[in-house]
Design an enzyme around this catalytic site. Structure first.
Site, PDB file in Angstrom:
ATOM      1  N   HIS A   1       0.817  -1.208   0.000  1.00 52.50           N
ATOM      2  CA  HIS A   1       0.000   0.000   0.000  1.00 52.50           C
ATOM      3  C   HIS A   1       0.856   1.265   0.000  1.00 52.50           C
ATOM      4  O   HIS A   1       0.499   2.257  -0.626  1.00 52.50           O
ATOM      5  CB  HIS A   1      -0.918  -0.011   1.226  1.00 52.50           C
ATOM      6  CG  HIS A   1      -1.981   1.039   1.206  1.00 52.50           C
ATOM      7  ND1 HIS A   1      -3.133   0.914   0.464  1.00 52.50           N
ATOM      8  CD2 HIS A   1      -2.065   2.239   1.827  1.00 52.50           C
ATOM      9  CE1 HIS A   1      -3.887   1.994   0.630  1.00 52.50           C
ATOM     10  NE2 HIS A   1      -3.265   2.812   1.451  1.00 52.50           N
TER      11      HIS A   1
ATOM     12  N   HIS B   1     -10.356   2.263  -0.110  1.00 51.97           N
ATOM     13  CA  HIS B   1     -10.481   1.845   1.282  1.00 51.97           C
ATOM     14  C   HIS B   1     -11.284   0.550   1.308  1.00 51.97           C
ATOM     15  O   HIS B   1     -12.303   0.432   1.985  1.00 51.97           O
ATOM     16  CB  HIS B   1     -11.127   2.939   2.138  1.00 51.97           C
ATOM     17  CG  HIS B   1     -10.351   3.254   3.369  1.00 51.97           C
ATOM     18  ND1 HIS B   1     -10.908   3.489   4.600  1.00 51.97           N
ATOM     19  CD2 HIS B   1      -9.006   3.349   3.579  1.00 51.97           C
ATOM     20  CE1 HIS B   1      -9.975   3.728   5.496  1.00 51.97           C
ATOM     21  NE2 HIS B   1      -8.798   3.654   4.890  1.00 51.97           N
TER      22      HIS B   1
END
Length: 731
Positions: free
Chosen positions: A44, A90
């Protein structure tokens, strides 16, 4: 604490990566240092599997002020105005805890925009859920929509556009992508690059808690049957505090105080401090005793890895602390000098008068692992979809079923939970080709859109990449906007799987080709890998967020029929491509064939001509043609205007289904006043633009020769049926 194999793996690190850490430090890391490496080296934050491919994307044109590498992308829209925008995922947090996962996704993307000096003016989203019949889908949908609406509505930013889609590929891994758009003065853009030695490093915003610890690492791993156990890694958001933080930051930005500023997003204090120091080629020293904590006895490990929301890190000019402190005190927010910049090029952490971690900044950033993973090329299906070989269906039956299906039903139940008009500058909102936001006190506007096409990208990733960029471009063109740039959120499965990595690599090639040809570069974005559960990867789902400029408010266009007895034209050639189409999927539950070809020359020529017609003020309405083909686009125009249409079959029609449901690209429906028809006809012919005159608008009825006739009122009821039933509004 002794670092064991289990501890290493629990931090999402491979054993060879741990060996590299020891080599870079020339020693064993302690537990805190291991956690910091885990945060900065996860997928990420480091983009270790995607960076090789992302470098291929075009990132500049004459309007780009800042491309990838900052908190968000920046484009010039004239008059010293700049638009700052970005989209991020998300996904994992929203599957585990849908309300807070979605809410904090909105909060995080807003901070990426206002940390650069922009006042946010719009929010968009792309949300994907599993089969509507899956027992989890309704709860996840309700939670995510409530979270998006709850955060955006409370902070007072309009949520103006988006998409809500359903497919069984997302049963165990939903997608929640949030996009924010802000307006700034192009001479007052703020960056995250640290400068100067012994400059004050300041923590501002909310206090630090234990929520969100290892959130970034969790987002960089596949789910398994124990995903519910990861709820402690989901952050908790407070939009009211974010509103205070935004106003305080924007007020401080009017002064000459800030050297650099960075949102504490994924990996919290760790990533913000490391990124600022790395960009400035400096070191940074933090005293963790000074961190404002809302929970007792927090350890350095917890403070550095917490992803508590509504926090920023700022580096200030000398002597500006008191001025800045007064602003944050006024807004009732924490303001604490927690460290300073150094010339050591190390991240140095002190706690209880001891140095508890010392790590070279480049070991956490430029020397992070970089993988050129093996990937396999997608083998194209040679099977051609032939409607004549399939089970016979009635045209009206197919049309009504598609119009009442989960993916094509009226989604007002979703969008009405979002405040779309707050701030008073929304001109077009959800349901239009693209949303339009007026630039306050100016006679210009921007158009914004988000788009995805997972089935195209699964079938042929390269074509799918080109198509989704082109669709974004068409959506902006259709409202009269000149497309400028995109942000992308690339949602894929496990990159360690060569097939998934191939989907990613080929998709990037397709995106690159379309962006280059259309002069529509990528200025920001996000890669989300490991979307899947127990080795069951999602379909590749790149989401494209596009921004375009409308220089004159009088030239705005929309997709609502304007008048009765107007002519209806199709610009662009229809070949009747049904591979991967809505018709085949909905009526036969098939995902056969390859997606339609994308001819970028036609895409550009047709689009530029449509924009010329709009700017010339000689068309009544415009709608791009995409999924569902001509018939679905016509239905959307009728439904949004309550004006009917009478369509005649083209004389050389070989197959009604292919013509009206085919998903050929680079096409538009244009409504034309009869008085302007010959002028438009001449323009199109002179520029070698293919077009067809297929019918006229009429009162009350949606009609296609003798094969289909229904009232617009009935059409509306059909279009609303599924969502009303899904939410228990009808039995």
């Amino acid at each position: 604490m002794k670092i064991t194999k289990d501890i290493i793996e629990s931090h999402g690190l491979k054993l060879d990566e741990y060996s590299k850490i020891k080599q870079l430090l020339d020693r064993e890391p302690n537990y805190l240092e291991l956690g910091i490496f885990s945060a900065m080296w996860n997928e990420h934050c480091s983009y270790k599997s995607s960076k090789v491919h992302l470098k291929k994307l075009p990132i500049k044109n004459k309007n780009v002020i800042q491309g990838p590498g900052e908190n968000a992308g920046v484009i010039d829209i004239g008059d010293d105005d700049a638009i700052i925008f970005k989209i991020e995922s998300h996904n994992h947090p929203s599957f585990i805890e849908p309300y807070q996962g979605a809410a904090t996704g909105v909060g995080g993307i807003l901070r990426d925009v206002f940390t650069m000096g922009a006042r946010p003016i719009a929010l968009l989203n792309s949300i994907h859920f599993g089969d509507p019949n899956n027992k989890k889908t309704k709860n996840l949908l309700n939670g995510v929509v409530s979270g998006i609406g709850g955060y955006g509505n409370c902070i007072g930013i309009p949520t103006v556009a988006g998409e809500t889609k359903f497919h069984e590929t997302y049963n165990e891994n939903i997608l929640v992508n949030a996009m924010a758009v802000g307006l700034a003065n192009k001479k007052k853009i703020f960056y995250s690059k640290a400068k100067g030695i012994n400059k004050a490093v300041v923590y501002v915003g909310s206090k630090t808690g234990r929520d969100g610890i290892h959130g970034a690492s969790m987002a960089s791993a596949e789910f398994d049957e124990n995903s519910e156990d990861k709820k402690p890694t989901v952050q908790v958001g407070d939009p009211f505090t974010e509103k205070l933080l935004m106003e305080a930051c924007l007020e401080l930005m009017k002064k000459e105080s800030i050297i650099s500023i960075q949102d504490m997003g994924a990996a919290g204090l760790t990533s913000s401090s490391v990124e600022m120091a790395h960009k400035g080629n400096l070191g940074i020293e933090l005293n963790l005793d000074k961190i404002p904590c809302r929970e007792e006895n927090m350890s350095p490990y917890e403070m550095m890895l917490s992803e508590s929301q509504e926090r920023m890190l700022i580096i200030l000019e000398d002597g500006k602390e008191n001025e800045a402190r007064a602003i944050f005190k006024k807004w009732d927010l924490d303001f604490v000098v927690i460290g300073k910049t150094t010339d050591t090029k190390n991240l140095s952490l002190k706690f209880q008068k001891k140095i508890v971690a010392t790590i070279p900044i480049d070991a956490l950033s430029s020397k992070a692992p970089l993988y050129d993973r093996k990937w396999s090329k997608k083998k194209l299906s040679k099977k051609k979809t032939n409607i004549k070989e399939l089970k016979k269906i009635k045209f009206d039956e197919a049309f009504f079923k598609i119009l009442s299906s989960p993916n094509h039903s009226n989604k007002k139940w979703v969008t009405e939970q979002y405040d779309q008009m707050v701030m008073g500058d929304t001109i077009e909102r959800s349901g239009a080709n693209a949303a339009i936001i007026k630039i306050h006190n100016k006679e210009k506007a921007i158009a914004v859109t988000v788009d995805s096409s997972a089935n195209y990208c699964k079938s042929h990733p390269l074509s799918g990449g080109k198509q989704i960029v082109s669709e974004s471009w068409r959506n902006l063109i259709s409202v009269g906007a000149k497309p400028i740039a995109i942000t992308n959120c690339l949602n894929f499965g496990n990159p360690e799987n060569p097939e998934v990595m191939g989907e990613f690599a080929e998709n990037i090639i397709g995106v690159k080709e379309a962006c280059e040809f259309l002069d529509y570069p990528v200025v920001s974005g996000n890669v989300s890998f490991y979307n899947g559960t127990n080795n069951n990867n999602i379909f590749p789902t790149p989401v494209i967020g596009g921004v375009g400029l409308i220089k004159n408010l009088k030239k705005i266009q929309n997709n609502r029929f304007k008048k009765i007895d107007s002519k209806v034209l199709i610009i662009g050639k229809t070949f009747g491509h049904l591979g991967q189409s809505v018709l085949i999927n909905e009526m036969y539950n098939m995902n056969d064939g390859i997606p339609p070809e994308v001819n970028l020359l036609n895409e550009k020529n047709n689009g530029e001509m449509v924009l010329k017609l709009i700017n010339g003020g000689i068309v009544n309405s415009v709608h791009d043609i995409s999924t569902g083909g001509i018939i679905l686009a016509l239905a959307e125009m009728s439904l949004s205007s309550q004006i009917g249409v009478k369509i005649l079959k083209p004389k050389k029609l070989s197959n009604m289904f292919e013509y009206f449901f085919g998903e050929d690209q680079s096409r538009y429906i244009v409504e034309v006043d009869k008085n302007n028809y010959f002028k438009i006809e001449k323009l199109l012919k002179d520029n070698n633009i293919y077009f067809e005159n297929i019918g006229v608008t009429q009162k009350d009825y949606f009609e296609l020769d003798k094969d289909l006739k229904t009232s617009v009122k009935e059409l509306y009821e059909i279009n609303n049926k599924w969502y009303n039933k899904f939410n228990g509004l009808i039995s």
